[in-house]
Motif scaffolding. Structure first.
Motif, PDB file in Angstrom:
ATOM      1  N   ILE A 162      14.700  21.841  11.995  1.00 46.89           N
ATOM      2  CA  ILE A 162      15.860  20.950  11.887  1.00 46.89           C
ATOM      3  C   ILE A 162      17.037  21.655  11.242  1.00 46.89           C
ATOM      4  O   ILE A 162      18.178  21.507  11.679  1.00 46.89           O
ATOM      5  N   ILE A 163      16.781  22.436  10.193  1.00 45.17           N
ATOM      6  CA  ILE A 163      17.899  23.122   9.517  1.00 45.17           C
ATOM      7  C   ILE A 163      17.918  24.587   9.946  1.00 45.17           C
ATOM      8  O   ILE A 163      16.907  25.150  10.382  1.00 45.17           O
ATOM      9  N   SER A 164      19.056  25.215   9.802  1.00 42.81           N
ATOM     10  CA  SER A 164      19.254  26.580  10.306  1.00 42.81           C
ATOM     11  C   SER A 164      18.532  27.600   9.432  1.00 42.81           C
ATOM     12  O   SER A 164      18.285  27.357   8.250  1.00 42.81           O
ATOM     13  N   PRO A 165      18.215  28.780   9.997  1.00 40.11           N
ATOM     14  CA  PRO A 165      17.566  29.840   9.201  1.00 40.11           C
ATOM     15  C   PRO A 165      18.417  30.264   8.001  1.00 40.11           C
ATOM     16  O   PRO A 165      17.889  30.627   6.955  1.00 40.11           O
ATOM     17  N   GLU A 166      19.750  30.243   8.186  1.00 39.00           N
ATOM     18  CA  GLU A 166      20.624  30.622   7.069  1.00 39.00           C
ATOM     19  C   GLU A 166      20.440  29.658   5.887  1.00 39.00           C
ATOM     20  O   GLU A 166      20.410  30.078   4.723  1.00 39.00           O
ATOM     21  N   CYS A 167      20.306  28.365   6.214  1.00 39.40           N
ATOM     22  CA  CYS A 167      20.088  27.377   5.149  1.00 39.40           C
ATOM     23  C   CYS A 167      18.743  27.582   4.477  1.00 39.40           C
ATOM     24  O   CYS A 167      18.616  27.432   3.256  1.00 39.40           O
ATOM     25  N   VAL A 209      26.507  18.798   5.988  1.00 34.53           N
ATOM     26  CA  VAL A 209      26.409  18.523   4.549  1.00 34.53           C
ATOM     27  C   VAL A 209      25.615  19.603   3.827  1.00 34.53           C
ATOM     28  O   VAL A 209      26.059  20.133   2.799  1.00 34.53           O
ATOM     29  N   LEU A 210      24.452  19.957   4.349  1.00 32.49           N
ATOM     30  CA  LEU A 210      23.602  20.938   3.659  1.00 32.49           C
ATOM     31  C   LEU A 210      24.292  22.298   3.542  1.00 32.49           C
ATOM     32  O   LEU A 210      24.324  22.871   2.434  1.00 32.49           O
ATOM     33  N   PRO A 211      24.872  22.837   4.612  1.00 35.38           N
ATOM     34  CA  PRO A 211      25.618  24.102   4.443  1.00 35.38           C
ATOM     35  C   PRO A 211      26.782  23.987   3.469  1.00 35.38           C
ATOM     36  O   PRO A 211      27.145  24.961   2.798  1.00 35.38           O
ATOM     37  N   GLN A 212      27.357  22.798   3.363  1.00 33.38           N
ATOM     38  CA  GLN A 212      28.462  22.572   2.432  1.00 33.38           C
ATOM     39  C   GLN A 212      27.972  22.563   0.979  1.00 33.38           C
ATOM     40  O   GLN A 212      28.675  23.001   0.067  1.00 33.38           O
ATOM     41  N   LEU A 213      26.753  22.090   0.758  1.00 29.51           N
ATOM     42  CA  LEU A 213      26.212  21.973  -0.597  1.00 29.51           C
ATOM     43  C   LEU A 213      25.676  23.293  -1.140  1.00 29.51           C
ATOM     44  O   LEU A 213      25.717  23.528  -2.355  1.00 29.51           O
ATOM     45  N   LEU A 214      25.163  24.143  -0.276  1.00 22.30           N
ATOM     46  CA  LEU A 214      24.462  25.344  -0.741  1.00 22.30           C
ATOM     47  C   LEU A 214      25.348  26.280  -1.573  1.00 22.30           C
ATOM     48  O   LEU A 214      24.893  26.782  -2.613  1.00 22.30           O
ATOM     49  N   PRO A 215      26.612  26.513  -1.217  1.00 21.64           N
ATOM     50  CA  PRO A 215      27.448  27.340  -2.099  1.00 21.64           C
ATOM     51  C   PRO A 215      27.695  26.676  -3.455  1.00 21.64           C
ATOM     52  O   PRO A 215      27.779  27.359  -4.481  1.00 21.64           O
ATOM     53  N   VAL A 216      27.806  25.353  -3.453  1.00 19.42           N
ATOM     54  CA  VAL A 216      28.033  24.639  -4.716  1.00 19.42           C
ATOM     55  C   VAL A 216      26.800  24.770  -5.616  1.00 19.42           C
ATOM     56  O   VAL A 216      26.917  24.801  -6.842  1.00 19.42           O
ATOM     57  N   PRO A 235      21.169  12.201  10.489  1.00 23.83           N
ATOM     58  CA  PRO A 235      20.386  13.421  10.214  1.00 23.83           C
ATOM     59  C   PRO A 235      21.071  14.700  10.679  1.00 23.83           C
ATOM     60  O   PRO A 235      21.032  15.717   9.982  1.00 23.83           O
ATOM     61  N   ASP A 236      21.687  14.660  11.839  1.00 28.83           N
ATOM     62  CA  ASP A 236      22.340  15.871  12.352  1.00 28.83           C
ATOM     63  C   ASP A 236      23.511  16.268  11.463  1.00 28.83           C
ATOM     64  O   ASP A 236      23.724  17.459  11.181  1.00 28.83           O
ATOM     65  N   TYR A 237      24.284  15.286  11.053  1.00 34.25           N
ATOM     66  CA  TYR A 237      25.434  15.558  10.188  1.00 34.25           C
ATOM     67  C   TYR A 237      24.965  16.152   8.854  1.00 34.25           C
ATOM     68  O   TYR A 237      25.576  17.088   8.330  1.00 34.25           O
ATOM     69  N   MET A 238      23.856  15.617   8.328  1.00 36.34           N
ATOM     70  CA  MET A 238      23.301  16.142   7.071  1.00 36.34           C
ATOM     71  C   MET A 238      22.843  17.591   7.243  1.00 36.34           C
ATOM     72  O   MET A 238      23.106  18.443   6.386  1.00 36.34           O
TER      73      MET A 238
END
Length: 1184
Positions: A646-651, A602-609, A595-598
């Motif tokens: 769990i996820i950052s405000p930026e996300c 992973v989630l910040p990596q996916l958002l620009p895509v 979960p932490d890795y996601m």
């Protein structure tokens, strides 16, 4: 690399144990059958039919042993002896000889010619008979090529006799008449001639050349001449013409086998000339793949000729090739045997010059690795392995380096594939030293995921399969300590390919390679556990791999991040939409493992895509963001944390802005919009379910706009599911002013908007609007129920009358049930907020009316979709009402529903019959809640006991109609059941007609002696006919059914009574149908009228009158049909007319051309009227 799907006819989907038991044969069990078959050839050879039958039987027997041909070995000798006995017999006709050789060829094909030809007799006495028999054959006879093939193999074996061939010639000219040709010249001439033919005899001729030309006496006299002939043939042939292609094929094959089997000292002097000829011919540029393969094959043999035959002393040797020996050997022994003898290698490599031609050979082989055909690449890879095994260590390392150059991203997939095959060969032969593994393993890991997009698809499955073969060969070639530094890379890559590859062959190949590594290396982490879950059969199902096996494998930490990274890098942007969707669901399932890795990586990596340029990447990333966010929300519930914790405000902000970005870029339009809209709807659904804190945020109105616009833009059924799921989740989360109370403004807007959409001229917009109303949560329907039900019902009624918008009616029927289920059932409630006594009849009326939707168009009975939906909806609503307020369920509604279901359960389409039958039994057998007011429940329970719910297969006509026809004995169900049976008995599907009519006649025979029951049945029959007189869907099958009933004398009790009313009523109804212009209906009506002749009294004269009138019908085909049917009728019922005129009537009916001129036909018809004592019909003049 991967095992085949089926072996010996065993389906690959069955369990592994059963496959082994049924596919692995223990011996040649058909020995006695084969002996009898071979013995029968003497009797069967003359007849084509018996010959083909015997050949086919023998083929079936032999083909069972294709995978285990060694089982035939103990039996080959006696089979060969039996066939050769027929061949050698002077009394055997040519057909028998050819048949014997055909059987020999079948055995040879299964066992392989290299093994089988060794059994052929090769004594001195065999040479001349074989030569003579071969000389008599016609090379152009396409029926007897097996004879020539086997004779050439036999001749090649006789060439092994250890005597000079000139000794067989004797005194050639002693008889003083003709000079006999020497044996050596005869064999050479035969070999040359058969190298140029177009059939498989050419292959056998090349074998003959290899055996014949390597004889000591022949090579001195003929070898040079034959090579000159071959090179001349190659030089002069043009590979653009079919005949020249055959010449090239034969010459290249013969040279390849000659250089393979000939002694190096004998052929070395000719090798440079052959090499120059091949270079000048440039066959590598030919369009014929077989010629390119043969060139590669010949070139590698030339290379082996240039090099001294020796085993490279520097090669890596693992020690024990046996798996059992590896497991039992001690570590110290293994290590000591694995050390290469370096000093010895240095000594043997000194003073050894490599010919210049070898460089040309290797260059050609490396070029062959990049050929577009697999057979050429595979041959080149084997050539690389063979030639490298004779080179010094330094030169061999240069060859390995050249092979590694194939793995450049500037090269095509064919080069990568050829490179993998070459590396596997080098590794298998111990020519790829461990020092090179640091360069090789990263390339193999890349090859395991190689996927190059080409247009709308991709290439690379062959590369991945070959890379699995490399991993398999490495497992057998290297000691565990050599591969230990690379275990993590190889294991992770193989697992990823076994679980996530799109191609089933690659998944199975990776699973097999992983298994080999686990068994032979023993260092793969959790190898046995993973193998148990991801074996050959488990990885056959793609969904199972992505959604289940991946979760189990990812539970081992060594593989988790590698699997997630692969999905992000390779699968969410895959060209296949199914793979992208499965990858995102897999990410959802893998989130609990990391979960932490996601959340942080992973989630910040996916958002620009998700807002990127690439359409497929954007589609996959949006779905992945949605699935991961939802998975994190579910994990947060377990620890009382929200998703924003769990996820950052930026996300969170990036997730919110995705819709705005896509809308500004107009990426919801065009082709890309077809992918983006459903993906964003899924995104909206998952974020709403994750309770993202966006209430009263402008993004909600943006999301709502997208959903509404998608509904209006005519999205197809499959994508509409995502739209309505998003709407439901969005309403549930963001449109409640307080718990259980709707935001009144949004409620008014949405309900009125979707009700208006039901009136759209676009069918898909109507479908979307109906489904949207059906998916609204209960609090959004509260206070609007009456308005929604009226809109849905009105749309159904109007469109059914017009015969249009069938799919929208289907979805509206589903929506009615969904809406009713979501509101409360209250007997005395408000009709605007609950299902109550005031509106229950309206709901049932809407659904029951749809049970009679028989709309047809170019697609067939499309109304069946509506009937199926109505059946499901009725069951759903009935069980709800019976459980909550059974008192509002009126008896007439239940009776009408059960009768409609019994009608559908008797109809002709298997799927809809089964659906209705199962619904009927579900309501009948339901106990919690029990459905009240079912008519004649006790009788129904005796016909359909509780166990029929599971045992009765409604799809099978032989089972279903036995039960359905029993409902004809229940007055309440008789009309509807018979109406349903009518279209089955009078249908066109053979099995349905057969079993339904069989069951119907069984019922009629049971009541044949009961006048009251038969009268009631007749009345129901007439009622159905009367009600559907103008309905072709029922009337034509009805007439066909009635014809069968009359032909089977089911109304015999009525025929004994004069002027029975049943016959009069039936005749009057048939007279109405005579006015139709439908040929099929008229023909069916004629058959019924002919059947009515069996009734006694005045009605018979009336029937005859109608039949005779049809003899002058305006349609010639009807006149002809009428005459034919009347002829048969008079033969069947001999009491219709007087015996004195019978012959005249029959002659007139059969001899007259009833398709002729109407005035002539009318004269003949009037003559029949006189003979039958029936008044002549009078022409009626139409008054204008």
């Amino acid at each position: 690399m991967a095992l085949s799907e089926t072996e010996n006819g065993c389906p690959g989907g069955e369990g592994g144990e059963s496959i082994v038991q049924t596919c692995v044969l223990g011996g040649f069990s058909e020995s006695s059958e084969t002996r009898a078959l071979l013995s029968s050839l003497l009797e069967v050879h003359g007849d084509i039919t018996t010959t083909e039958s015997a050949t086919q039987k023998f083929l079936v027997i032999m083909n069972r042993y294709q995978d285990q041909p060694h089982l035939l070995d103990p039996h080959l000798e006696w089979m060969l002896d039996m066939m050769l006995e027929l061949v050698r017999s002077e009394t055997s006709p040519a057909s028998l000889v050819h048949l014997a050789f055909k059987f020999l060829f079948i055995i040879c094909k299964v066992r392989g010619y290299k093994i089988f030809m060794q059994l052929l007799p090769h004594e001195v006495a065999d040479v001349q008979p074989v030569l003579d028999l071969l000389s008599k054959q016609d090379p152009k006879d396409s029926e007897t090529w097996e004879t020539r093939y086997m004779l050439l193999l036999w001749l090649s074996m006789t060439c092994l006799i250890p005597f000079d061939l000139y000794r067989l010639d004797g005194h050639l000219g002693s008889d003083g008449s003709t000079v006999r040709e020497p044996t050596m010249d005869r064999i050479l001439a035969i070999a040359k001639s058969y190298l140029l033919v177009v059939d498989s005899s050419r292959d056998a001729a090349s074998v003959l050349v290899s055996k014949f030309m390597t004889r000591p006496d022949v090579k001195q006299k003929c070898l040079g001449e034959f090579l000159d002939w071959s090179l001349t043939a190659i030089s002069q042939a043009n590979d653009q013409f079919l005949t020249d292609i055959m010449v090239l094929d034969g010459a290249l094959q013969s040279l390849a086998t000659l250089f393979k089997h000939g002694k190096r000292d004998d052929v070395l002097q000719y090798a440079p000339a052959v090499m120059r000829c091949l270079e000048q011919k440039r066959l590598s540029e030919s369009s014929q793949s077989m010629l390119r393969k043969l060139e590669v094959k010949l070139i590698q043999r030339l290379g082996l000729t240039f090099l001294k035959p020796r085993l490279a002393a520097w090669r890596y040797q693992r020690g024990n090739r046996s798996l059992a020996a590896n497991l039992s050997a001690s570590q110290s022994t293994t290590v000591s045997t694995a050390a290469p003898p370096v000093a010895e290698a240095r000594d043997t490599e000194e003073d050894y010059d490599i010919p210049e031609e070898v460089e040309t050979v290797i260059e050609h082989l490396l070029l062959g690795l990049k050929d577009k055909e697999t057979i050429v690449r595979w041959s080149a890879a084997k050539g690389i392995g063979r030639v490298t095994g004779r080179l010094p260590k330094e030169l061999a390392d240069e060859v390995v380096g050249s092979v590694l150059d194939c793995f450049s991203f500037q090269e095509t997939d064919t080069a990568w594939h050829g490179g993998c095959l070459a590396l596997a060969e080098l590794g298998r032969r111990g020519l790829l030293l461990p020092s090179r593994l640091t360069d090789v393993v990263p390339l193999i890991v890349k090859s395991l995921t190689y996927d190059e997009k080409r247009g709308a698809c991709s290439v690379g499955s062959n590369v991945r399969d070959a890379a699995c073969y490399v991993c398999w060969s490495f497992a057998r070639a290297y000691e565990p300590k050599e591969l230990e530094p690379f275990v993590t890379q190889i294991a992770s890559s193989l697992v990823i390919t076994a679980v996530f590859d799109r191609n089933v062959n690659c998944r199975r190949a990776a699973s097999a390679a992983f298994q080999e590594n686990v068994g032979r290396q023993g260092t793969f982490p959790h190898g046995i556990d993973i193998l148990t879950a991801a074996d050959y059969f488990a990885v056959g199902n793609l969904n199972n791999c992505f959604l289940n096996i991946s979760v189990y494998v990812a539970s081992f930490p060594q593989y988790t991040k590698a699997m997630i990274d692969h999905l992000i890098a390779m699968k969410i942007n895959h060209w296949d939409g199914v793979i992208r969707e499965l990858a995102t669901k897999a990410l959802h399932n893998l989130t609990p493992q990391a979960p932490d890795y996601m959340a942080t990586t992973v989630l910040p990596q996916l958002l620009p895509v998700a807002v990127g340029v690439d359409l497929h990447g954007r589609h996959g990333a949006i779905l992945a963001c949605a699935e991961i966010t939802h998975a994190l929300y579910k994990l947060g519930l377990q620890t009382n944390r929200t998703v924003v914790d769990i996820i950052s405000p930026e996300c969170v902000d990036a997730l919110k802005n995705i819709h705005h970005t896509l809308n500004d870029r107009k990426q919801y339009r065009g082709f890309g919009g077809e992918l983006m809209r459903p993906a964003m709807c899924c995104f909206i659904e998952k974020l709403s379910l994750s309770k993202m804190p966006f209430k009263n945020d402008p993004v909600i109105s943006g999301w709502q706009w997208l959903i509404d616009d998608t509904i209006k833009s005519s999205v197809k059924d499959a994508k509409m599911v995502a739209v309505v799921s998003a709407l439901s989740a969005l309403c549930e989360e963001y449109y409640q002013s307080e718990l259980g109370t709707a935001d009144s403004q949004m409620q008014d807007v949405l309900v009125s908007q979707y009700i208006e959409g039901l009136k759209s001229h676009q069918m898909l917009t109507r479908c979307g609007s109906a489904l949207a109303l059906g998916c609204l949560p209960g609090f959004m329907i509260h206070g609007k129920l009456k308005q929604i039900l009226e809109g849905l019902t009105q749309m159904c009624t109007v469109s059914q009358k017009e015969g249009t918008f069938t799919e929208s009616r289907r979805d509206a029927v589903r929506a009615i049930a969904q809406v009713v289920v979501k509101v409360a059932v209250c007997a005395h409630g408000s009709p605007d907020s609950a299902l109550c006594s005031e509106n229950v009849a309206e709901v049932y009326g809407a659904l029951l009316n749809r049970m009679n939707d028989y709309t047809t168009d170019s697609r067939g009975d499309v109304g069946a979709w509506v009937r199926e939906a109505a059946t499901s909806s009725l069951v759903e609503v009935t069980l709800l009402v019976a459980g909550s307020a059974p008192e509002i369920l009126q008896p007439d509604l239940v009776k009408c529903m059960m009768c409609c279901l019994s009608q559908q359960a008797g109809e002709k389409i298997d799927r809809y019959r089964a659906h209705a039958g199962n619904a009927f039994l579900r309501l009948l057998h339901s106990t919690e809640p029990a459905v009240p007011h079912i008519p004649q429940r006790e009788e129904l329970m005796s016909i359909f006991p509780v166990e029929t719910s599971t045992s009765l297969n409604w799809n099978d006509p032989s089972q279903a109609f036995k039960y359905i026809t029993q409902l004809l004995g229940l007055p309440q169900y008789q009309y509807h059941t018979l109406l349903g049976l009518t279209v089955s008995v009078g249908g066109i599907t053979e099995s349905t007609v057969h079993f339904s009519s069989l069951s119907l006649f069984d019922h009629l025979r049971g009541i044949q002696d009961h006048s009251a029951a038969l009268t009631q049945f007749g009345d129901v029959l007439l009622t159905i006919f009367r009600d559907n007189l103008r309905n072709d869907r029922v009337s034509i099958p009805f007439l066909k059914m009635l014809n069968q009933i009359l032909a089977n004398s089911c109304f015999e009790i009525f025929t004994t009574q004069e002027n029975h009313p049943f016959c009069w009523d039936l005749l009057n109804l048939c007279k109405e149908l005579k006015k139709t212009k439908d040929i099929s209906k008229l023909r069916a009506c004629i058959s019924v009228l002919c059947g009515l002749i069996q009734f006694q009294g005045d009605v018979r004269k009336k029937v005859l009158s109608q039949l005779l009138m049809l003899l002058c019908h305006s349609f010639p085909v009807i006149r002809k049909t009428m005459a034919s049917q009347m002829y048969e009728m008079l033969l069947t019922y001999d009491d219709v007319i007087e015996p004195e005129v019978l012959d005249d009537v029959m002659t007139l009916l059969s001899d007259t051309n009833w398709e002729g001129d109407l005035s002539t036909v009318r004269t003949q018809r009037n003559q029949l009227c006189d003979w039958l004592v029936v008044p002549r019909p009078q022409a009626v003049t139409k008054v204008s």
